[in-house]
Design a protein around this motif. Structure first.
Motif, PDB file in Angstrom:
ATOM      1  N   ASN A  61      -3.109  -9.212   4.609  1.00 19.51           N
ATOM      2  CA  ASN A  61      -2.676  -9.064   3.223  1.00 19.51           C
ATOM      3  C   ASN A  61      -1.356  -9.807   3.024  1.00 19.51           C
ATOM      4  O   ASN A  61      -0.319  -9.214   2.736  1.00 19.51           O
ATOM      5  CB  ASN A  61      -2.512  -7.585   2.876  1.00 19.51           C
ATOM      6  N   THR A  85      -9.395  -3.056  -2.082  1.00 13.62           N
ATOM      7  CA  THR A  85      -9.083  -3.092  -0.650  1.00 13.62           C
ATOM      8  C   THR A  85      -7.630  -3.455  -0.404  1.00 13.62           C
ATOM      9  O   THR A  85      -6.899  -2.745   0.313  1.00 13.62           O
ATOM     10  CB  THR A  85     -10.002  -4.099   0.070  1.00 13.62           C
ATOM     11  N   SER A 141      -5.106  -3.368  -2.340  1.00 17.39           N
ATOM     12  CA  SER A 141      -4.138  -2.445  -2.922  1.00 17.39           C
ATOM     13  C   SER A 141      -4.128  -1.108  -2.173  1.00 17.39           C
ATOM     14  O   SER A 141      -3.294  -0.248  -2.427  1.00 17.39           O
ATOM     15  CB  SER A 141      -4.463  -2.202  -4.401  1.00 17.39           C
ATOM     16  N   GLY A 142      -5.094  -0.935  -1.248  1.00 18.00           N
ATOM     17  CA  GLY A 142      -5.148   0.303  -0.458  1.00 18.00           C
ATOM     18  C   GLY A 142      -5.737   1.481  -1.211  1.00 18.00           C
ATOM     19  O   GLY A 142      -5.569   2.632  -0.798  1.00 18.00           O
ATOM     20  N   GLU A 143      -6.479   1.223  -2.305  1.00 18.24           N
ATOM     21  CA  GLU A 143      -7.032   2.330  -3.094  1.00 18.24           C
ATOM     22  C   GLU A 143      -8.171   3.052  -2.381  1.00 18.24           C
ATOM     23  O   GLU A 143      -8.394   4.233  -2.618  1.00 18.24           O
ATOM     24  CB  GLU A 143      -7.526   1.790  -4.447  1.00 18.24           C
ATOM     25  N   PRO A 191      -9.741  -0.938   3.929  1.00 15.39           N
ATOM     26  CA  PRO A 191      -8.347  -1.342   4.105  1.00 15.39           C
ATOM     27  C   PRO A 191      -7.791  -0.848   5.436  1.00 15.39           C
ATOM     28  O   PRO A 191      -8.162   0.209   5.921  1.00 15.39           O
ATOM     29  CB  PRO A 191      -7.641  -0.673   2.933  1.00 15.39           C
ATOM     30  N   ILE A 250      -4.352   0.315   6.897  1.00 16.48           N
ATOM     31  CA  ILE A 250      -3.065   0.760   6.334  1.00 16.48           C
ATOM     32  C   ILE A 250      -2.161   1.250   7.457  1.00 16.48           C
ATOM     33  O   ILE A 250      -2.566   2.055   8.294  1.00 16.48           O
ATOM     34  CB  ILE A 250      -3.286   1.880   5.303  1.00 16.48           C
ATOM     35  N   THR A 307       1.823   0.795   4.131  1.00 19.96           N
ATOM     36  CA  THR A 307       1.645  -0.615   3.766  1.00 19.96           C
ATOM     37  C   THR A 307       0.239  -1.077   4.146  1.00 19.96           C
ATOM     38  O   THR A 307      -0.239  -0.785   5.245  1.00 19.96           O
ATOM     39  CB  THR A 307       2.686  -1.491   4.499  1.00 19.96           C
ATOM     40  N   VAL A 308      -0.408  -1.803   3.230  1.00 25.74           N
ATOM     41  CA  VAL A 308      -1.731  -2.353   3.521  1.00 25.74           C
ATOM     42  C   VAL A 308      -1.542  -3.609   4.367  1.00 25.74           C
ATOM     43  O   VAL A 308      -1.081  -4.633   3.890  1.00 25.74           O
ATOM     44  CB  VAL A 308      -2.501  -2.678   2.230  1.00 25.74           C
ATOM     45  N   GLY A 322      -7.488  -6.085   5.479  1.00 25.75           N
ATOM     46  CA  GLY A 322      -8.766  -5.419   5.229  1.00 25.75           C
ATOM     47  C   GLY A 322      -9.859  -5.950   6.128  1.00 25.75           C
ATOM     48  O   GLY A 322      -9.850  -7.119   6.512  1.00 25.75           O
TER      49      GLY A 322
END
Length: 780
Positions: free
Chosen positions: A422, A459, A461-463, A500, A502, A507-508, A511
């Protein structure tokens, strides 16, 4: 002879002629004098036998018996009712009763014998029947009791005694109600009314009381007793103890209830395979009702490819062999396959002949699914552990990410997998492909790198996880400018999975992305598996980053310690020189004392700096060794002499045994011996003796340094060879960094040896080490 006597004679003659009993008269010589018609009817005698002897009319054995009886009569006795057997005119043996009487004259002189013979064959038969009946009654295990119509007991057999506990003498003459519970007294009225009406009662189940008050379940058969005229004069009762039968019935009922309520299918069949019973469990499992199944062949439940199983089962059953927990497949009415566990037992008739089979079928479909799920989960855990162990042992980012990508691509069944870092460029887009599995890197060249688009935003954004059976039907698909879809030449992607990675800070990092040209490939299990691996990968990446930072700090620390040691040793060397010059010129007095103390403190500082310098080299793997032939025994002797001069006040008792030459570093071994003896002096200041021994045992040189100080607690002994560790109480007032034993251990181990301590609180301490005579670590 007067008229009266003549009349009497005719009367007796008339009676004689009309008697139903046979009468034969003879004189004392056994010559027949008279025979009546009854004798003619029974034995065929005629008046023509008059004048002949009786023995001519009888068999020899019969006459001998008769002669004996006659002799008894001659002695004055009378024979009456003597039972014996005579042969009839038809040749039939007759049971008879004989009465033999003397015939006397007017002077009572014996002149003959009268033999009266009565046919008692019918009576004999009746007696035999009565005796037989009595034997049957007495031998019966059933209670056979007779009573009057008023209820008073008149007979009582052994069976009654066995069942109810009363002897005959205890009950005959008593009322039958002694056997009847109070709440069943009304039954006696019912029974008597039936009997008075001439009716028999059969198998009437009730309860009666034993002598000890125990209630006994019985089955009653009650019959009227009639006299010769057919009048009912009493009651005959046959009572059978049905306790065992009742228990068996109850057990059978319980078994039937269990069978009917069982969740398992319980089925019986003939040896020809025809179903004969079918419970609710069978109906629930296989779908057939009892009416639909009974009478049909068991093969309705067996898949065609498993029909041979039935032949093997029946073959075993015919041999009397039970089959336990045979796991197989059966089919339901709806043709659904069912995993079952079969237990099959032979059914035997009362003669022990096998006539059928009983099957208990348990539906283990859910169990097998659970086992498969458990096995799958176990395999997943093993895979996760394996991947976790593999990546946790790695500190190289490249290796970690490639292992993770390869493993998860294989586990998910993806056609390809990739990890994208990322990394954000000036436009705020994610652009860095890092690892790829299952496809060449060129496959992504026409597509470019994933950017912060609708599909990839979730992915990066880590959602959360994105799992789609067909990405082309997803509402986010087609919004990836400038392609608005998959570009020509790109890997065909239908099934899509993105997870993702993380870090612990949230922090991401990047992915994991997976694709497959067919729809619906990725399942919930795959998602959970990749999520687990991703979390481990994130930890490994954090560790890798931390390791790089620590390694950098460690290098800087080593540089600092080396530089500091070098810079500190220069002024210390100058100070030591100046102080030694002053010491030679100083006269006795306070100046001399202060100079001695100053020199000792400079020496301590110099030792501390050397230790710091050594430990830095140990940790960096740069502690240098110069191996040569070394007489360790002589070296220890020299060190002891030095201590006697520099640290007087102790007895340094040194003993040696055997050849003490080894291949080692003289300077480092001197450092070890000096440190151990110095510790003995330091930590046992009030102990006069310090023992040093050196022996050669089995190609090993073993050195011991023993003091008699306070000793070391067992809990402390496991830590004393660690760096910066000092015994808490003992070291409180003694200076030092706790590095000496750590460095000593490192030197001994680099010589291929080992070091240990033996100590008890209050009894001193023995520090020992052993090094091989032929050192194999000369390449260090």
């Amino acid at each position: 002879m007067d008229l009266t006597s003549l009349n009497q004679l005719f009367t007796f003659k008339s009676i004689f002629e009309s008697l139903e009993d046979a009468v034969i008269c003879h004189d004392i010589d056994f010559k027949i004098t008279d025979i009546n018609p009854a004798a003619e009817r029974l034995f065929g005698f005629t008046r023509e036998q008059i004048g002949k002897t009786v023995c001519g009319l009888m068999e020899k054995a019969v006459f001998e018996e008769y002669e004996h009886l006659v002799n008894t009569v001659r002695s004055g006795a009378k024979i009456q009712g003597f039972r014996t057997v005579r042969r009839s005119i038809t040749g039939e043996d007759l049971h008879v009763s004989i009465t033999i009487s003397p015939i006397t004259d007017a002077e009572q002189k014996l002149i003959g014998i009268s033999q009266t013979i009565r046919d008692i064959s019918d009576e004999h038969i009746a007696e035999e029947q009565q005796a037989t009946l009595a034997a049957i009654i007495e031998g019966s295990e059933d209670a056979i009791v007779s009573k009057t119509l008023d209820g008073f007991i008149t007979s009582w057999n052994n069976g009654a005694q066995e069942i109810f506990g009363y002897a005959a003498s205890e009950v005959i003459g008593k009322h039958i109600t002694i056997l009847i519970p109070q709440d069943r007294i009304h039954e006696e009225d019912y029974i008597i009314n039936k009997i008075r009406a001439g009716k028999k009662i059969e198998y009437y189940k009730t309860v009666r009381l034993a002598k000890d008050g125990t209630e006994i379940p019985i089955s009653l058969t009650v019959s009227p007793v009639r006299n010769k005229q057919g009048h009912i004069i009493g009651v005959s009762k046959v009572a059978r103890n049905i306790t065992a039968q009742k228990l068996a019935d109850e057990k059978q009922a319980a078994l039937a209830a269990i069978v009917e309520s069982s969740d398992d299918a319980i089925v019986s069949k003939t040896l020809a395979g025809i179903i004969t019973t079918w419970n609710k469990g069978a109906e629930n499992i296989f779908g057939y009702s009892e009416n639909e199944a009974v009478g049909r062949h068991i093969s309705i439940l067996i898949p065609p490819d498993r029909l041979d199983e039935e032949e093997r089962i029946i073959s075993s059953i015919k041999r009397g062999i039970k089959i336990d927990h045979f796991q197989t497949i059966r089919i339901s009415k709806e043709n659904r396959k069912i995993q079952v566990s079969l237990t099959v037992s032979p059914i035997k008739n009362s003669d022990g002949i096998i006539v059928g089979a009983s099957k208990v079928a348990r539906d283990i479909t859910a169990q097998r699914e659970a086992e498969n799920a458990l096995k799958s989960n176990s395999q997943k855990l093993m895979i996760l552990n394996s991947i976790g162990k593999s990546i946790s042992e790695q500190l190289d980012v490249n290796v970690i990410l490639q292992q993770v990508t390869d493993a998860t691509t294989e586990l998910t069944g993806a056609a390809f997998g990739a990890f994208f870092y990322n990394k954000i460029n000036e436009e705020g887009e994610s652009y860095m492909l890092y690892t790829l599995s299952g496809a060449p890197r060129e496959a992504f060249e026409k597509f470019g790198m994933p950017r912060n688009t609708a599909v990839f935003h979730t992915t990066f954004s880590g959602e959360g996880v994105v799992r789609v059976d067909n990405i082309k039907k997803d509402e986010r698909y087609g919004k990836m400018a400038p392609h608005f879809g998959m570009p020509d030449g790109h890997l065909p992607v239908v099934s899509y999975l993105a997870v993702p990675v993380i870090s612990s800070t949230g922090t991401v990092i990047g992915g994991l992305f997976f694709g497959h040209p067919e729809p619906g490939i990725f399942l919930q299990d795959h998602e959970e598996l990749v999520v687990g691996v991703a979390s481990q990968a994130a930890i490994a990446l954090d560790n890798s980053k931390l390791f790089e930072e620590v390694k950098t700090l460690s290098l800087k620390k080593d540089e600092f310690i080396a530089l500091a040691s070098h810079e500190l040793k220069t002024p210390l060397t100058s100070m030591s020189g100046f102080l030694q010059v002053l010491q030679k010129t100083a006269s006795d007095g306070m100046n001399k004392v202060f100079l001695d103390k100053a020199i000792r403190q400079v020496d301590k500082l110099n030792i501390l700096i050397n230790d710091l310098f050594d430990i830095s080299k140990v940790q960096a793997g740069k502690l240098q060794f110069n191996f040569e032939q070394l007489d360790l025994g002589a070296l220890i002797g020299d060190i002891c002499e030095t201590f006697e001069q520099t640290v007087p006040g102790h007895n340094y008792i040194y003993t040696r045994e055997g050849d003490l030459v080894l291949h080692g570093d003289k300077m480092r071994m001197e450092q070890v011996i000096t440190n151990l003896i110095g510790n003995a002096v330091k930590y046992a200041p009030h102990s006069r003796d310090i023992n040093i021994t050196a022996v050669n045992r089995d190609h090993e040189i073993i050195i011991s340094v023993i003091d008699y100080g306070a000793g070391i607690p067992a809990a402390e002994q496991v830590h004393i060879f660690s760096q910066f560790y000092r015994v808490r109480e003992k070291d409180r007032n003694i200076s030092g960094l706790g590095l000496g034993l750590y460095i000593t251990k490192e030197i001994i181990e680099r010589h291929g040896g080992r070091i240990w301590v033996e100590s008890e609180p209050g009894r001193g301490a023995a520090f020992k080490f052993a090094v091989p005579v032929f050192n194999t670590h000369t390449n260090i």
